[in-house]
Design a protein around this motif. Structure first.
Motif, short mmCIF file in Angstrom:
data_model
loop_
_atom_site.label_atom_id
_atom_site.label_comp_id
_atom_site.label_asym_id
_atom_site.label_seq_id
_atom_site.Cartn_x
_atom_site.Cartn_y
_atom_site.Cartn_z
N SER A 18 51.93 49.24 50.52
CA SER A 18 51.31 48.32 51.47
C SER A 18 50.99 47.01 50.77
N PRO A 19 51.49 45.89 51.32
CA PRO A 19 51.27 44.60 50.66
C PRO A 19 49.79 44.30 50.47
N GLY A 20 49.46 43.85 49.27
CA GLY A 20 48.10 43.44 48.97
C GLY A 20 47.24 44.48 48.31
N LEU A 21 47.59 45.75 48.44
CA LEU A 21 46.76 46.77 47.82
C LEU A 21 47.02 46.79 46.32
N MET A 22 48.21 47.19 45.92
CA MET A 22 48.56 47.20 44.50
C MET A 22 49.22 45.87 44.10
N PHE A 37 44.64 41.84 48.15
CA PHE A 37 44.27 42.22 49.51
C PHE A 37 44.65 41.17 50.54
N GLN A 38 45.78 40.52 50.30
CA GLN A 38 46.36 39.56 51.24
C GLN A 38 47.76 40.03 51.59
N PHE A 99 42.46 40.99 64.38
CA PHE A 99 43.86 40.87 64.73
C PHE A 99 44.54 39.73 63.97
N GLY A 100 45.72 40.04 63.41
CA GLY A 100 46.55 39.01 62.77
C GLY A 100 45.91 38.26 61.63
N THR A 101 45.13 38.92 60.81
CA THR A 101 44.40 38.23 59.74
C THR A 101 45.22 38.06 58.47
N PHE A 102 46.27 38.87 58.29
CA PHE A 102 47.06 38.92 57.06
C PHE A 102 46.18 39.19 55.84
N ARG A 103 45.13 40.00 56.07
CA ARG A 103 44.27 40.48 54.99
C ARG A 103 44.18 41.99 55.09
N THR A 104 43.66 42.60 54.06
CA THR A 104 43.38 44.02 54.09
C THR A 104 42.18 44.30 53.20
N ASN A 105 41.76 45.55 53.20
CA ASN A 105 40.68 45.99 52.33
C ASN A 105 40.86 47.48 52.10
#
Length: 140
Positions: A18-22, A37-38, A99-105
């Motif tokens: 998943s993009p942004g995690l690792m 996380f992006q 919605f649609g933030t292109f971020r994660t956590n």
């Protein structure tokens, strides 16, 4: 091959890729960024291609004569659709759902991985979805 093989391989790859995690390829300011996380549309596409390549390799290793493409197709489609931040992020950084933030956590990764696991399990184990390219396993 057990039907659980594709499910478990898919979930592990979902988490790792998943993009942004690792990592994120391409990153926002560098070619590769680690743990930022992006995400972005292009990085989800690149990660989906990597996901596709790895899942085919791993499923071929588990089942030497892979005739059923359903686990691959379902996993790749839902990898892209459920990547946190593309369409939604649950939970979000500021609200329960964004919605649609292109971020994660980390929490969103866990929730999205669980949703991915449930959907893959439903399609592969409960619905017994099969996609055969050419000949079914019993035709000669």
């Amino acid at each position: 091959m057990s039907d659980w093989g594709p499910v478990l391989i898919s979930v592990v790859l979902f988490i790792l890729l998943s993009p942004g995690l690792m990592f994120q390829l391409p990153g926002k300011s560098k070619v590769v960024e680690f743990g930022n996380f992006q995400t972005s549309g292009i990085s989800i596409l690149v990660h989906a291609v990597i996901f596709f390549a790895l899942i085919v390799i791993f499923l071929l290793a588990v089942a030497s004569s892979m005739a059923d493409w359903a686990p691959v197709v379902v996993a790749v489609v839902f990898f892209a659709l459920l990547s946190p931040g593309l369409f939604f992020e649950l939970p979000g950084n500021d609200r329960i759902i964004e919605f649609g933030t292109f971020r994660t956590n980390r929490k969103a990764m866990a929730v999205h991985a669980f949703i991915f696991f449930v959907i893959i399990s439903i399609f592969i184990l409960a619905l017994h979805l099969h996609i055969y390219a050419g000949c079914t396993p019993n035709c000669n």
